[in-house]
Scaffold this motif. Sequence first.
Motif, short mmCIF file in Angstrom:
data_model
loop_
_atom_site.label_atom_id
_atom_site.label_comp_id
_atom_site.label_asym_id
_atom_site.label_seq_id
_atom_site.Cartn_x
_atom_site.Cartn_y
_atom_site.Cartn_z
N ALA A 180 53.27 33.17 30.59
CA ALA A 180 53.14 33.69 31.92
C ALA A 180 51.55 33.80 31.79
O ALA A 180 51.34 33.89 30.72
CB ALA A 180 54.12 35.29 31.40
N PHE A 181 51.10 33.81 32.74
CA PHE A 181 49.72 34.11 33.04
C PHE A 181 49.43 35.16 34.16
O PHE A 181 50.32 35.17 35.45
CB PHE A 181 49.03 33.30 33.64
N SER A 182 48.86 36.50 33.61
CA SER A 182 48.04 36.91 34.49
C SER A 182 47.35 36.78 36.00
O SER A 182 46.46 35.71 34.82
CB SER A 182 47.40 38.24 34.26
N ILE A 183 46.53 37.16 36.14
CA ILE A 183 45.79 36.59 38.03
C ILE A 183 45.29 36.95 37.32
O ILE A 183 43.43 37.47 38.40
CB ILE A 183 46.03 36.48 39.13
N ALA A 184 44.78 38.43 36.84
CA ALA A 184 43.93 39.66 36.60
C ALA A 184 42.83 39.40 35.50
O ALA A 184 43.20 38.34 34.87
CB ALA A 184 44.08 41.26 36.18
N ASN A 185 41.49 39.97 36.06
CA ASN A 185 40.56 39.59 35.13
C ASN A 185 40.13 41.10 34.17
O ASN A 185 38.97 41.12 34.47
CB ASN A 185 38.89 39.22 36.02
N GLY A 186 41.28 40.87 33.40
CA GLY A 186 41.16 42.40 32.42
C GLY A 186 41.07 43.47 32.81
O GLY A 186 41.78 43.45 34.20
N ALA A 187 40.91 44.66 32.85
CA ALA A 187 40.99 45.74 33.81
C ALA A 187 40.02 46.38 35.01
O ALA A 187 38.46 45.57 35.21
CB ALA A 187 40.93 47.28 32.63
N GLU A 188 41.02 46.22 35.82
CA GLU A 188 40.40 45.99 37.72
C GLU A 188 40.98 47.13 38.28
O GLU A 188 42.27 47.15 38.19
CB GLU A 188 39.50 44.78 38.02
N PRO A 189 40.79 47.32 39.34
CA PRO A 189 41.21 48.33 40.05
C PRO A 189 42.44 47.58 41.35
O PRO A 189 42.03 46.34 41.71
CB PRO A 189 40.06 48.31 41.09
N ILE A 190 43.35 48.07 41.68
CA ILE A 190 44.32 47.26 42.09
C ILE A 190 44.13 46.45 43.47
O ILE A 190 44.40 46.03 43.66
CB ILE A 190 45.70 48.14 41.97
#
Length: 393
Positions: free
Chosen positions: A356-366
């Motif tokens: 499974a892979f997240s599209i987020a680049n680390g912590a960032e505003p929703i």
Amino acid sequence: MPPTTMSTRPLRVALIPDSFKGSATAAEAAQAMAEGVERATEAHARSAEISALPFADGGEGTLDAICSAWGVEPRRVTATDALGRPAEARYAASMVDGKLIGLIEAAEANGLPTVSDVPLQPQQATTYGVGTLISAALDAGCEEILLCIGGSATTDGGAGILQALGARLLDSAGQEIGQGGGALQSLARIDTQDLDPRASEVRWRIACDVTNPLLGPDGAASVFGPQKGATPQDVEVLDAALTNFADLLSAEAGRDVRSEPGMGAAGGIPAALVSLFSAEIVPGGVLVAETLGVHRVLEEADVVLTGEGRLDSQSLHGKVVDTVRRLTPEGTPVFVIAGTVDVPAAELQRTGLTAAFSIANGAEPIEELCSAAAGRIAHTAEQVLRVYLSARP
């Protein structure tokens, strides 16, 4: 001529995502995945056969997902919302295997979002507008009704649907009661003389992913009522009203459904439809999969990409990702792309998902993640396919 091998024939890629709620519809997510897959296969000088099927589990987004797969536009109807106010709602109809099938997402006419502009009124909320959509589907000649019932603001046991279809719900003085679950306290008789006969002639299938009974501590009012604004007093009133309704449905139909699993879903909508029309209860993901022909696509796929906005433990129990995983033949890799991934690697492995892979680049505003979702989904799909192709001979 040498036989076609994996390396010479097109790579068969199945893209079957749910919506990324608040960021991308299932159709938009599938399109973004397709763009990423195309870039990856071009970079590896491979051709690909891409089967993109926007998916849903029978809840929010199911109408749009199936319309996309059917290649039809939703039909618009003047109906009412859960508080009886005039509202426009949609349904779909399409010829499938020689049969005209009507698809109704009940929340179009009784959903919580349609009444979010006013304080919730759990005792008055009605499914009458859903019945109006059903009447429109019957008028169109539909021979089967697929009813998706998630996201409701109602707890009336489907009584409003019956009222919209012509049934008369009468009190002890022979007067018609009002609408909403609370009004069922005064119900004394169900008069089906003018009930639309077509409702008994069509096949009914209800997408339902909960097993709650209609009544009691695990029932429609107790478990789901508070989500719809019900106070403890409202819950008590609604449970008693549904008990009365169940008694009268049993007397009218000769079938007591009160303890059958799933009858408490969506404020008890299945209770009336199973009692009077012998509606079938089907897990939402299974119903949508059958309607879209997902089985055939997965059987032919070399690799599968699915996804949703948030991958967590619930995703692995009856949701879209879980349905895709269970329907995919053993040995075919299944990758999940999600807005956020909140499942331990060990749990993923136990379920049979490849990764499974997240599209987020680390912590960032929703807000930033949501606004850039389509591009992120495409980029992540491309990276997944690049790794997959690099690992193959």
